[in-house]
Scaffold this active site. Structure first.
Site, PDB file in Angstrom:
ATOM      1  N   ASP A   1       0.856  -1.179   0.000  1.00 20.46           N
ATOM      2  CA  ASP A   1       0.000   0.000   0.000  1.00 20.46           C
ATOM      3  C   ASP A   1       0.905   1.248   0.000  1.00 20.46           C
ATOM      4  OD1 ASP A   1      -1.960   1.885   0.470  1.00 20.46           O
ATOM      5  OD2 ASP A   1      -2.671   1.059   2.346  1.00 20.46           O
ATOM      6  N   THR A   2       1.221   1.822   1.158  1.00 21.63           N
ATOM      7  CA  THR A   2       2.137   2.968   1.196  1.00 21.63           C
ATOM      8  C   THR A   2       3.580   2.529   0.945  1.00 21.63           C
ATOM      9  OG1 THR A   2       2.582   2.741   3.563  1.00 21.63           O
ATOM     10  CG2 THR A   2       0.705   4.111   2.919  1.00 21.63           C
TER      11      THR A   2
ATOM     12  N   ASP B   1      -7.231  -9.248   5.381  1.00 21.43           N
ATOM     13  CA  ASP B   1      -8.250  -9.182   6.430  1.00 21.43           C
ATOM     14  C   ASP B   1      -8.782  -7.781   6.670  1.00 21.43           C
ATOM     15  OD1 ASP B   1      -5.685  -8.328   7.646  1.00 21.43           O
ATOM     16  OD2 ASP B   1      -6.870  -8.208   9.478  1.00 21.43           O
TER      17      ASP B   1
HETATM   18  P1  IMP Z   1       1.861  -0.520   3.784  1.00 22.54           P
HETATM   19  O1  IMP Z   1       2.925  -0.661   4.841  1.00 22.54           O
HETATM   20  O2  IMP Z   1       1.153   0.800   3.842  1.00 22.54           O
HETATM   21  O3  IMP Z   1       2.362  -0.844   2.393  1.00 22.54           O
HETATM   22  O4  IMP Z   1       0.702  -1.511   4.138  1.00 22.54           O
HETATM   23  C1  IMP Z   1       0.919  -2.821   4.194  1.00 22.54           C
HETATM   24  C2  IMP Z   1      -0.064  -3.540   5.064  1.00 22.54           C
HETATM   25  O5  IMP Z   1      -1.299  -2.826   5.288  1.00 22.54           O
HETATM   26  C3  IMP Z   1      -0.458  -4.805   4.367  1.00 22.54           C
HETATM   27  O6  IMP Z   1       0.477  -5.829   4.596  1.00 22.54           O
HETATM   28  C4  IMP Z   1      -1.821  -5.070   4.946  1.00 22.54           C
HETATM   29  O7  IMP Z   1      -1.692  -5.750   6.164  1.00 22.54           O
HETATM   30  C5  IMP Z   1      -2.399  -3.698   5.204  1.00 22.54           C
HETATM   31  N1  IMP Z   1      -3.282  -3.265   4.076  1.00 22.54           N
HETATM   32  C6  IMP Z   1      -3.073  -2.248   3.218  1.00 22.54           C
HETATM   33  N2  IMP Z   1      -4.092  -2.126   2.347  1.00 22.54           N
HETATM   34  C7  IMP Z   1      -4.969  -3.107   2.662  1.00 22.54           C
HETATM   35  C8  IMP Z   1      -6.249  -3.512   2.107  1.00 22.54           C
HETATM   36  O8  IMP Z   1      -6.786  -2.958   1.140  1.00 22.54           O
HETATM   37  N3  IMP Z   1      -6.833  -4.573   2.734  1.00 22.54           N
HETATM   38  C9  IMP Z   1      -6.292  -5.239   3.783  1.00 22.54           C
HETATM   39  N4  IMP Z   1      -5.104  -4.896   4.318  1.00 22.54           N
HETATM   40  C10 IMP Z   1      -4.454  -3.830   3.768  1.00 22.54           C
END
Ligand code: IMP
Ligand code: MG
Length: 180
Positions: free
Chosen positions: A108-109, A164
């Site tokens: 995501d980010t 989830d």
């Molecule tokens: P990041 O660190 O922002 O890239 O987010 C990573 C984590 O956020 C993932 O491993 C998920 O656990 C959670 N996440 C981000 N987007 C989603 C979504 O659309 N559905 C479920 N979990 C998400």
């Protein structure tokens, strides 16, 4: 397949049926097969909990000798002055000189994957690449390359196939998107 489901306080509708996920997993596996076929015993590292279903289906389509392992990113607070620090747990063996492929459910980010890549880099692998089932290009703000993206989506929140909503929905074979 149910078209609409309810998890906790939210409603979700089907967005990506299982057959479409399977095709995307097959396509990304084919790319990995082409890129890693001749490399010395690559190591797949799945990030729990979200990657368990993707990892399982992906590995069935990998055609070269390889090893696999799972890790978890644990958040802890410490003194709470340095913000969110995450440590990588579960990696007990050396990865020095190994070709590592990180397997994620969703980037995501990019916060989590950046932590993970920086940690693994310090352990001197021969190479690191990232394979994620879902990638949110509009949200990604890091520079770590995400080589293998099975599917790209918008900034919507999805569940199912390992992902989830507050621990629910991981067991669903189709992917659902929140509607409210
Ligand atoms: P990041 O660190 O922002 O890239 O987010 C990573 C984590 O956020 C993932 O491993 C998920 O656990 C959670 N996440 C981000 N987007 C989603 C979504 O659309 N559905 C479920 N979990 C998400
Ligand atoms: Mg995850």
């Amino acid at each position: 397949m149910k078209n609409v489901i309810r998890l906790h306080d939210k409603t979700f509708r089907v967005m990506i049926p299982a057959a479409q996920i399977d095709s995307a997993v097959a396509a990304v596996a084919e790319r990995i097969n082409a890129d890693y076929r001749d490399k010395q015993l690559p190591l797949f590292i799945g990030v729990l909990n979200g990657s368990f279903m993707f990892m399982s289906d992906l590995m069935k389509k990998i055609e070269f000798d390889c090893e696999l392992s799972f890790v978890k990113l644990a958040s802890y607070c410490g003194t709470c002055t340095t913000g969110d620090v995450r440590s990588l747990i579960g990696l007990n063996n050396s990865i020095e000189g190994r070709h590592v492929i990180i397997v994620e459910d969703i980037v995501d980010t990019g916060e989590s994957i950046e932590h993970m890549v920086r940690d693994l880099e310090s352990r001197k692998p021969a190479s690191i690449s990232v394979c994620t089932l879902f990638f949110k290009p509009a949200s990604y703000s890091k520079t770590v390359p995400v080589e293998y993206r099975a599917m790209e989506i918008g900034n919507e929140f999805i569940v199912g196939y390992g992902l989830d909503y507050d621990q629910l929905g991981r067991n669903l074979k189709d992917v659902y998107v929140v509607t409210d």
